[in-house]
Design an enzyme around this catalytic site. Structure first.
Site, short mmCIF file in Angstrom:
data_model
loop_
_atom_site.label_atom_id
_atom_site.label_comp_id
_atom_site.label_asym_id
_atom_site.label_seq_id
_atom_site.Cartn_x
_atom_site.Cartn_y
_atom_site.Cartn_z
N ASP A 184 11.31 12.05 17.09
CA ASP A 184 11.04 13.44 16.73
C ASP A 184 11.59 14.36 17.82
O ASP A 184 11.40 14.11 19.01
CB ASP A 184 9.53 13.65 16.59
CG ASP A 184 9.19 14.93 15.87
OD1 ASP A 184 9.49 16.01 16.43
OD2 ASP A 184 8.63 14.87 14.77
N ASP A 238 10.26 5.83 14.79
CA ASP A 238 10.12 7.26 14.50
C ASP A 238 10.55 8.04 15.74
O ASP A 238 10.03 7.81 16.84
CB ASP A 238 8.67 7.57 14.13
CG ASP A 238 8.45 9.03 13.78
OD1 ASP A 238 9.43 9.78 13.71
OD2 ASP A 238 7.29 9.42 13.58
N GLU A 276 0.83 -1.21 0.00
CA GLU A 276 0.00 0.00 0.00
C GLU A 276 0.86 1.25 0.00
O GLU A 276 1.83 1.37 0.76
CB GLU A 276 -0.93 0.06 1.21
CG GLU A 276 -1.78 1.34 1.17
CD GLU A 276 -2.53 1.63 2.46
OE1 GLU A 276 -3.21 2.68 2.51
OE2 GLU A 276 -2.45 0.84 3.40
#
Length: 539
Positions: free
Chosen positions: A221, A219, A154
């Site tokens: 940040d 991830d 996807e």
């Protein structure tokens, strides 16, 4: 970093605004209602009776390329890309220099130039001439010929607040043509499904359509470090606070390799204020949600908001991973935290440090000392802890072991990686593709060489506008558009990306993909050999 949760509505068939999506879905802790996530998106299985509306006709209706079996050496996988007649990267002469955009280069602070919907022509040139389409295809496909690893993958395309989910492609050429046609602001990569995502409605009431495999992703940040970084906050970054990303990469990369045995780990700059890790080993891609949660839990050290009090409470003796992490981080703590960030200089921040000291008498002695010399540096305050403890006069009941444990917890709280755990825990999570252009900063999301972490400067990575300027300035040793002497007098074809500061990043990515595909082929050969042996034994 806060993350958004996509709705159950199928954006691939009925485009919805990102704001509406977030409002209609359960938000994870830290998410702000009505705000789309900047770096990632969680998918939810499609449900409901939405109107059947085709959002955008994609070029994936092209016939599938033939999947012919052939013996290919790993070092020869990309030979076709370097041929003179390959049009994956059109040369400088197409289009003409006079057609290039001339908008201003973005400054260090993000948001000065619109690199999304407002600068379509710039994005068209970038995707036509600089994006490594075939390398990306090989990375996700794990083979030079199309497989379900790519065809059932996807992709999510963002255009402004519109998100098109469940996009898929038969080969790299259809992928390339569709992106150049749509010019989305963001391209996100999701899992490989048991069937083509575009055919999901056939399996609407069945468990036959489900996520099957995806890279294990992390991830990180810098906004999650706002309570300890003093140089910047929110979306702003500088080379000083970027050292927190360097620390995080060192700790996670070491543990993933040494403790879990993973080898193919791709670190990518997010384009603004963070990093993404893609663990691409086959055994990592096949992990289910429970296994992913277990690995995420392995790295779960910093818990809760700062306002909740002490955020690191570790059992003793320390796990070997944490002891090793302290060894990796202690130098960074002294230089990048104490000296550069100076997190406890103000009285308010110094009070927070005092709360982390276990002995009440030592705590009070430190408070009096720091009040007598207001504004003293954090490195001085840190040294005062041991200095007063060693005198013995500050506390008669001080437990040296407890103090050491507390200091280790403080070091980890100010240096250890802070993860967006939702990105790592679920197969069906999407994450921004490498090599796209961040729409807010214009910076390319380039891979980071783990062996050169200290040299990486997030503010110095190539920008879309800068790449075009570099093409204009490229003339050393050239004999014409797209040609260069190779040192022996011969003239070779030069791709546009080879003429720019993007070259070392694509070269690094190419070597990474070559090594991954080599291992994938060896695994396949071994599996086929084992199957042949099993069949012979059965006979």
């Amino acid at each position: 970093m806060p993350h958004s949760v996509s709705p159950a509505a199928e954006e691939g068939s009925t485009p919805l605004s990102a704001t509406q999506m977030d409002q209609d879905s359960p938000a994870a802790a830290g998410s702000q209602p009505g705000q789309p996530a900047e770096e990632d998106t969680v998918m939810a299985d499609a449900s409901g009776d939405e109107a059947e509306v085709e959002a955008v006709k994609s070029s994936t209706d092209l016939p599938e390329a033939r999947n012919e079996k052939q013996e290919i050496k790993a070092e020869d996988l990309f030979n076709d890309i370097d041929s003179d007649d390959d049009d994956e990267f059109p040369t400088s002469s197409n289009p003409a220099k006079g057609d290039m955009p001339t908008s201003t280069e973005p400054q260090s602070s993000p948001g000065d130039v619109d690199y999304g919907a407002g600068n379509k022509e710039l994005m068209r040139i970038f995707y036509q001439r600089f994006f490594p389409w075939r390398y990306m295809f090989h990375w996700l496909n794990h083979s030079p010929t199309p497989t379900n690893d790519f065809k059932h993958r996807e992709f999510s395309l963002w255009t402004g607040d519109i998100v098109f989910r469940y996009q898929s492609y038969n080969d790299y050429e259809s992928f390339r043509k569709d992106i150049i046609q749509r010019l989305p602001d963001r391209v996100e990569i999701g899992p490989v499904y048991t069937a083509n995502p575009r055919d999901r409605k056939v399996f609407r009431n069945s468990t036959a359509f489900r996520p099957l495999a995806k890279e294990l992703c992390f991830d990180i940040d810098l906004t999650d470090y706002d309570d300890i970084r003093t140089c910047c906050d929110k979306a702003n970054i500088c080379i000083k606070c970027w050292q927190f990303m360097t620390m995080a990469i060192k700790v996670l990369d070491t543990a993933l390799r040494e403790d879990f045995g993973f080898q193919h780990i791709l670190w990518v700059y997010s384009g603004r204020r963070g990093v993404h890790a893609w663990v691409c080993d086959k055994k990592a891609r096949e992990l289910d949600d429970q296994q992913r949660k277990a690995i995420t839990g392995y790295f779960d050290v910093i818990r809760g908001p700062k306002e909740s009090g002490k955020r690191v409470n570790l059992r003793r003796p320390l796990h070997p991973h944490l002891s090793r992490s302290l060894d990796l981080l202690k130098t960074h703590f002294q230089s990048d935290v104490l000296e550069v960030q100076d997190p406890w200089r103000s009285p308010e921040k110094a009070d927070y440090l005092l709360q982390l000291i276990p002995d009440p008498d030592l705590r009070e002695a430190l408070r009096k000392k720091w009040e007598s010399s207001p504004g003293s540096a954090s490195s001085r305050k840190w040294a005062d802890i041991d200095a007063l403890a060693q005198t013995g006069s500050a506390s008669k009941t001080l437990d040296a072991r407890d103090l050491l444990d507390a200091k280790q917890d403080i070091v980890l709280e100010h240096t250890y990686p802070r993860l967006d755990v939702a990105v790592s825990q679920h197969l069906n999570h999407l994450l921004k593709s490498p090599f796209v252009v961040h729409p807010g900063t214009g910076r390319v999301c380039v891979p980071i060489d783990r062996d050169a972490l200290e040299e990486f400067d997030p503010l110095g990575v190539p920008t879309a506008q800068g790449l075009l300027r570099e093409i204009d300035a490229w003339n050393d040793g050239s004999t014409g558009e797209g040609q260069q002497e190779d040192g022996g007098g011969a003239v070779k074809h030069v791709q546009d990306w080879e003429k720019t500061s993007l070259k070392p990043y694509i070269d690094y990515f190419r070597s990474f993909v070559t090594a991954l595909m080599k291992d994938e082929r060896e695994i396949k050969v071994k599996r086929e050999r084992d199957e042949e042996q099993a069949e012979s034994l059965d006979f």
